[in-house]
Design an enzyme around this catalytic site. Sequence first.
Site, short mmCIF file in Angstrom:
data_model
loop_
_atom_site.label_atom_id
_atom_site.label_comp_id
_atom_site.label_asym_id
_atom_site.label_seq_id
_atom_site.Cartn_x
_atom_site.Cartn_y
_atom_site.Cartn_z
N PHE A 116 -25.00 -55.11 30.89
CA PHE A 116 -24.73 -55.42 32.30
C PHE A 116 -23.64 -56.48 32.34
CE2 PHE A 116 -26.70 -54.78 36.49
CZ PHE A 116 -27.39 -53.60 36.25
N GLN A 236 -22.49 -63.39 47.19
CA GLN A 236 -21.90 -62.47 46.21
C GLN A 236 -21.49 -61.13 46.83
OE1 GLN A 236 -24.35 -60.50 42.89
NE2 GLN A 236 -22.94 -61.86 41.83
N HIS A 238 -20.65 -57.47 45.76
CA HIS A 238 -20.80 -56.58 44.61
C HIS A 238 -19.61 -55.63 44.61
CE1 HIS A 238 -22.39 -53.58 41.90
NE2 HIS A 238 -23.46 -54.29 41.67
N LEU A 248 -25.37 -49.53 47.58
CA LEU A 248 -25.02 -50.00 46.24
C LEU A 248 -24.95 -48.89 45.20
CD1 LEU A 248 -24.63 -52.83 44.87
CD2 LEU A 248 -26.83 -52.36 43.83
N THR A 250 -25.19 -49.09 41.37
CA THR A 250 -25.55 -50.13 40.41
C THR A 250 -24.49 -50.34 39.32
OG1 THR A 250 -27.14 -50.79 38.70
CG2 THR A 250 -26.91 -48.45 39.06
N GLU A 251 -24.46 -51.60 38.86
CA GLU A 251 -23.61 -51.95 37.74
C GLU A 251 -24.05 -51.17 36.49
OE1 GLU A 251 -23.10 -56.19 38.05
OE2 GLU A 251 -23.11 -56.27 35.87
N ARG A 282 -19.33 -60.04 38.57
CA ARG A 282 -19.08 -59.34 39.83
C ARG A 282 -17.96 -59.98 40.66
NH1 ARG A 282 -25.42 -58.20 41.24
NH2 ARG A 282 -25.58 -56.63 39.63
N HIS A 369 -23.62 -58.54 49.00
CA HIS A 369 -24.76 -58.13 48.20
C HIS A 369 -25.86 -59.17 48.04
CE1 HIS A 369 -26.89 -55.82 45.26
NE2 HIS A 369 -26.71 -56.70 44.30
N ARG A 411 -24.11 -64.98 40.78
CA ARG A 411 -25.28 -64.52 40.00
C ARG A 411 -24.88 -63.40 39.05
NH1 ARG A 411 -28.85 -60.12 40.51
NH2 ARG A 411 -28.15 -59.50 42.57
C1 LIG Z 1 -29.41 -52.47 46.63
C2 LIG Z 1 -29.78 -53.64 45.76
C3 LIG Z 1 -29.88 -53.49 44.39
C4 LIG Z 1 -30.23 -54.56 43.58
N1 LIG Z 1 -30.34 -54.39 42.22
C5 LIG Z 1 -30.73 -55.43 41.45
C6 LIG Z 1 -30.94 -55.27 40.06
O1 LIG Z 1 -30.80 -54.18 39.49
N2 LIG Z 1 -31.32 -56.34 39.32
C7 LIG Z 1 -31.52 -57.57 39.89
O2 LIG Z 1 -31.87 -58.51 39.18
N3 LIG Z 1 -31.35 -57.75 41.23
C8 LIG Z 1 -30.97 -56.71 42.01
N4 LIG Z 1 -30.81 -56.90 43.35
C9 LIG Z 1 -31.18 -58.19 43.94
C10 LIG Z 1 -32.69 -58.28 44.04
O3 LIG Z 1 -33.24 -57.00 44.19
C11 LIG Z 1 -33.13 -59.14 45.23
O4 LIG Z 1 -32.49 -60.37 45.16
C12 LIG Z 1 -34.62 -59.37 45.17
O5 LIG Z 1 -35.32 -58.15 45.08
C13 LIG Z 1 -35.13 -60.15 46.37
O6 LIG Z 1 -36.53 -60.26 46.26
P1 LIG Z 1 -37.35 -61.19 47.24
O7 LIG Z 1 -38.78 -61.09 46.81
O8 LIG Z 1 -36.73 -62.53 47.30
O9 LIG Z 1 -37.12 -60.51 48.65
P2 LIG Z 1 -37.52 -59.00 49.27
O10 LIG Z 1 -37.90 -58.11 48.15
O11 LIG Z 1 -36.47 -58.62 50.13
O12 LIG Z 1 -38.75 -59.37 50.09
C14 LIG Z 1 -38.65 -60.13 51.29
C15 LIG Z 1 -39.97 -60.07 51.96
O13 LIG Z 1 -39.99 -61.00 53.02
C16 LIG Z 1 -40.57 -60.41 54.14
N5 LIG Z 1 -40.06 -61.12 55.31
C17 LIG Z 1 -38.79 -61.46 55.60
N6 LIG Z 1 -38.74 -62.13 56.76
C18 LIG Z 1 -40.00 -62.23 57.20
C19 LIG Z 1 -40.60 -62.81 58.34
N7 LIG Z 1 -39.89 -63.41 59.29
N8 LIG Z 1 -41.93 -62.71 58.48
C20 LIG Z 1 -42.70 -62.07 57.54
N9 LIG Z 1 -42.18 -61.51 56.45
C21 LIG Z 1 -40.85 -61.61 56.28
C22 LIG Z 1 -40.21 -58.95 54.08
O14 LIG Z 1 -41.13 -58.16 54.79
C23 LIG Z 1 -40.29 -58.70 52.57
O15 LIG Z 1 -41.60 -58.36 52.21
C24 LIG Z 1 -30.47 -55.83 44.17
C25 LIG Z 1 -30.37 -55.98 45.55
C26 LIG Z 1 -30.02 -54.90 46.33
C27 LIG Z 1 -29.88 -55.13 47.81
#
Ligand SMILES: Cc1cc2nc3c(=O)[nH]c(=O)nc-3n(C[C@H](O)[C@H](O)[C@H](O)COP(=O)(O)OP(=O)(O)OC[C@H]3O[C@@H](n4cnc5c(N)ncnc54)[C@H](O)[C@@H]3O)c2cc1C
Length: 596
Positions: A116, A236, A238, A248, A250-251, A282, A369, A411
Amino acid sequence: MNIHQFDVIVVGAGGAGLMAGLYASRGAKTAVISKLYPTRSHTGAAQGGISAALGNLEEDRVEWHTYDSVKGSDYLGDQDAIEFMCQEAPDAILELEHMGLPFDRTAEGRISQRPFGGHTNNETGKPVRRACHAADRTGHMILQTLYQQCLKNNVNFYDEYQVLDLLIENGKAVGVVAVELSTGELHTFHAKSVILATGGHGRIFEVTSNAYAYTGDGAAMVLRRGLPLEDMEFFQFHPTGIYKLGILITEGVRGEGGILINGNGERFMPKYAPKVKDLASRDVISRAIYTEIREGRGINGQNYVYLDVRPESVIKYAALDGRTNLDGSPFVVTADELLKKLPDIVDFNRVYLGIDPMTQMMPIQPTAHYTMGGIPTNKFGEVILDDKKTVLPGLYAAGECACVSVHGGNRLGTNSLLDLVVFGKYAGLRAAEYANQVEFENLPTDAEAGARSQFDALRHGSGKENVYDISREMKKVMFDLVGIYRNEQDMLSAIEKVRELQERYQHVKITDGGKVFNTELINAWELGNMLELAEVIAVSALNRKESRGGHSREDYPSRDDKDWLKHTLATKQADKIKIEYKPVVITKYQPKERVY
Ligand SMILES: Cc1cc2nc3c(=O)[nH]c(=O)nc-3n(C[C@H](O)[C@H](O)[C@H](O)COP(=O)(O)OP(=O)(O)OC[C@H]3O[C@@H](n4cnc5c(N)ncnc54)[C@H](O)[C@@H]3O)c2cc1C
């Protein structure tokens, strides 16, 4: 009033929230509140992988992972936190495996790993296989696995409850107020510890890979309570989003040997990153694509380039790059093998574009991203308030909404999923430990007042402004003027525009007066959050007079460690953004120029 009482409240059910909920629930009475059904969280969209120096396919070391992350962060990451994360990584992966996560396997049955961007063998400078993956659905598998573990451990879930306000009393976090989306009723959650895990805010930008729910609710709540947000200028982009759609790619595609091609049919990355080429960080690749486009080498002069993962191209460029199999034999690959490794990517292209990546090239452009900045925490997830790292008792944050800071200015791919499981875990542990040491504080009188007044203002707004128009204008101005390249003039215009939009937002008209799943009202409330954060991003970016990581200024093109090797802390006071700073933690790695 609907009042619920738990030792620990987790807001968010993505990877960070579920990991925090799981660990907190082992020591304290815990509830997870989520505006989405948990398995719809954006973590489920993560494709490429999760990093750890397991060294399953070739030599790798925790120190190399640490150094790559420090370098990738453009030296803005806090090195104590990065060291901690990279050391914890191998155990975190094994823990996920033992929970049942179906990682892809090597022929010997070990967890498979792929290269990656930015992850290297520090001795040869060549890409190293460090990303553990489950096809191109790694995040989906993490989310499902953690959700099942939470159910098994009887974590209490409040699904489709949207948290509107954070309650602070006597300088301590004491709970949150949420609206139950199916009834429109307010609920107060009284707690000893509150963990925010609400994800990022990429929806502020026009072209983005982020889910609709990425509206920065947690960060905006913190800001409204007068607490600081860290390094918000760092966002960031992407390099490979599907042209116009932002979805997206993916990378991992480049990890499997895909390469970028400009309008002249040339592979252009060797010009910008001679060593790692298409697997540079990125920020470097996004700027390279942007430069190609700006200099007229987009496809047919348009603002996109191609990503080529056709098997014959992968084989050709592997031979040119000297990339071989592990036994030294020439690298070959078939369409069937690529299809197995990248099934979703192939599907996205077929469904959204009618393109088959095995025989055609994919049109791509950079897409907004990942939120590097956020709610400042230490490595235990405790929210901190200032440069002295004063902790706000009872408040924690983890995942994309938090800024530990392990990602600094940029990142590395696969480091976010790792961040979720490592810091989600420690936030959960600390929150439960703290809850077991203290008594419940009283709730503030009329705990719901803040949330109610936000909603009432929107419901009873009598103006003519339209939520959709304001939202579209904000996204465009942020993408165009506070995007991949920035300069003073553009950012001043952006700030002026965002403030104008904030003013217009005071006069929005909601047409749906209902209480049951009133998405119009909720979207309007979320837009309010994004407008507040957009201003913080633009003001912080204007303030930082250098280029570092994802923050690239045409008027200050160099990194300036003398004046700017420091974190930004932005607060909102009397309607003005106030900027202060916090030192960067440096342990072993003195800042050097980034060479690729
Ligand atoms: C398309 C895509 C591909 C990616 N691929 C990778 C990868 O391959 N490898 C990697 O390391 N990272 C990757 N990332 C980044 C990574 O996936 C995210 O940074 C990470 O999953 C975020 O996780 P989180 O638990 O912080 O938030 P999320 O998984 O987004 O969860 C947020 C939670 O908060 C809740 N929430 C938000 N606001 C409120 C509110 N006001 N009240 C109640 N609940 C609320 C939502 O319901 C949700 O359950 C990717 C991101 C994207 C967008």
